[in-house]
Design an enzyme around this catalytic site. Structure first.
Site, short mmCIF file in Angstrom:
data_model
loop_
_atom_site.label_atom_id
_atom_site.label_comp_id
_atom_site.label_asym_id
_atom_site.label_seq_id
_atom_site.Cartn_x
_atom_site.Cartn_y
_atom_site.Cartn_z
N GLN A 266 0.83 -1.22 0.00
CA GLN A 266 0.00 0.00 0.00
C GLN A 266 0.86 1.26 0.00
O GLN A 266 0.54 2.25 0.67
CB GLN A 266 -0.95 -0.02 1.20
CG GLN A 266 -2.14 -0.93 1.02
CD GLN A 266 -3.08 -0.49 -0.09
OE1 GLN A 266 -3.16 0.71 -0.42
NE2 GLN A 266 -3.79 -1.43 -0.67
N SER A 267 1.93 1.25 -0.75
CA SER A 267 2.84 2.40 -0.78
C SER A 267 2.18 3.63 -1.42
O SER A 267 1.71 3.58 -2.56
CB SER A 267 4.08 2.01 -1.57
OG SER A 267 4.82 3.15 -1.92
N ASN A 268 2.21 4.73 -0.69
CA ASN A 268 1.74 6.00 -1.26
C ASN A 268 2.76 6.55 -2.24
O ASN A 268 2.41 7.22 -3.20
CB ASN A 268 1.51 7.02 -0.14
CG ASN A 268 0.47 6.55 0.84
OD1 ASN A 268 -0.68 6.36 0.47
ND2 ASN A 268 0.86 6.35 2.10
#
Ligand SMILES: Cc1ncc(COP(=O)(O)O)c(C=O)c1O
Length: 337
Positions: free
Chosen positions: A79-81
């Site tokens: 879930q890397s921004n």
């Protein structure tokens, strides 16, 4: 002793909406009965739900374009921004984007929803045409080596961005936030007691410290560790980036030598695992101010500000600045019960 050769950074490529607002949170400040809280809205950079990585990407992708690259590879957690903003920037610039996303978060945590693997940032990565590779952390390097050689074999010119965009150039990009804040502080006649933000790959913190030091001011900057099991790793990374930036882009006057401050009290069970206080803080800001923070990063920084106020560590007459570094795209991959 020979002096280091400073280099001119590449021309940044415009990606964001600047300056991001600095706005007071009057209802939250009143509720807490503490200092005036100001929010620096780096969640409003405009790049596919925004976030702190836009500033770094303006410089990093400026270099990618200047060096004739047409393909970007970068890394992050599922879930890397950072990955999502890289996908957005690549879409905007017509670059091919490859994301190596590793399973770093224990998804057995009760607050993590079934959507974790496919929703939130992952959904947006795919919508924006990024190629996603989901790997175990120990497979990251081999996956990168294989992918790079395949793409190069197909004639692509690769630009590699480290996780979080945190190398000296990315951090230099983030130093622009210090410049903006200083202008906003002057306009509002603010002299904040502390600037707080979530810190993980260290580029945001190093960028802020470098930016303020180069301006000849030294506000207290507090990085809330949201990633490292051992917080000294974060402080070491910030210091290393500061040294590298000084060697490359211009030394810091010893008078303004930054103090690296890291707080480890709000990480809870670890990276990506919100505490009850994180979720409570997010709900409070949502209901009182209509602002959405996220459970892995900005929500932990908000929980830290609230707790420090409750502990009496920020004085009632002070101004405290919280940098909203983004992350709201991940809210729906967490369980809200
Ligand atoms: C929303 C958000 N806030 C804060 C951070 C931390 O920034 P840095 O990695 O530069 O320390 C990140 C990094 O991914 C992030 O996504």
């Amino acid at each position: 002793m020979t002096q280091p050769q400073h280099v001119a950074p590449p021309e940044p490529v415009p990606l964001g909406h600047w300056p991001t607002p600095l706005e007071p949170l009057p209802r939250l400040s009143e509720e807490l009965g503490g200092p005036k809280i100001w929010l620096k809205r780096d969640d409003c950079t405009g790049l596919a739900t925004g976030g702190n990585k836009t500033r770094k990407l303006e410089y990093l992708l400026g270099e990618a374009i200047a060096t004739g690259c047409n393909t970007v590879i970068t890394f992050g957690a599922v879930q890397s921004n950072h990955a999502r903003q890289t996908a957005a920037a690549c879409a905007k610039l017509g670059l091919d984007c490859h994301l190596i996303l590793s399973h770093q978060v224990n998804t057995g945590h009760r607050q993590i929803s079934q959507n974790y693997a496919n929703g939130g940032n992952v959904l947006l990565d795919k919508l924006m045409g990024a190629h996603c590779y989901f790997v175990d952390p120990q497979e990251t390097k081999a996956t990168y080596t294989r992918l790079k050689s395949e793409l190069e074999g197909a004639g692509q010119r690769i630009y590699t961005i480290p996780a979080g965009g945190s190398n000296p150039l990315g951090a230099l990009g983030y130093s622009q936030c210090a410049q903006e804040l200083q202008t906003q502080f002057s306009a509002a006649r603010l002299n904040p007691g502390c600037i707080v933000h979530a810190s993980s790959s260290a580029g945001t913190q190093a960028g802020l410290l470098y930016g303020f030091a180069r301006l000849g001011v030294q506000p207290k900057i507090l990085g809330i560790n949201v990633y490292h099991a051992d917080p000294t790793h974060l402080a070491n990374r910030v210091n290393k980036l500061l040294e590298e930036m000084a060697a490359r882009y211009g030394a810091i006057d010893p008078q303004w030598q930054p103090q690296v401050a890291v707080n480890h009290a709000y990480i809870g069970e670890g990276y990506g695992q919100p505490t009850a206080e994180t979720l409570g803080a997010i709900e409070l800001a949502a209901t009182l101010e209509g602002v959405i923070f996220d459970p892995a990063y900005s929500g932990k920084a908000l929980a830290a500000v609230i707790d420090q106020i409750n502990l009496g560590n920020f004085h009632a007459h002070d101004d405290v600045v919280l940098i909203h570094t983004g992350g709201a795209a991940a809210v729906n991959v967490y369980q809200w019960d």
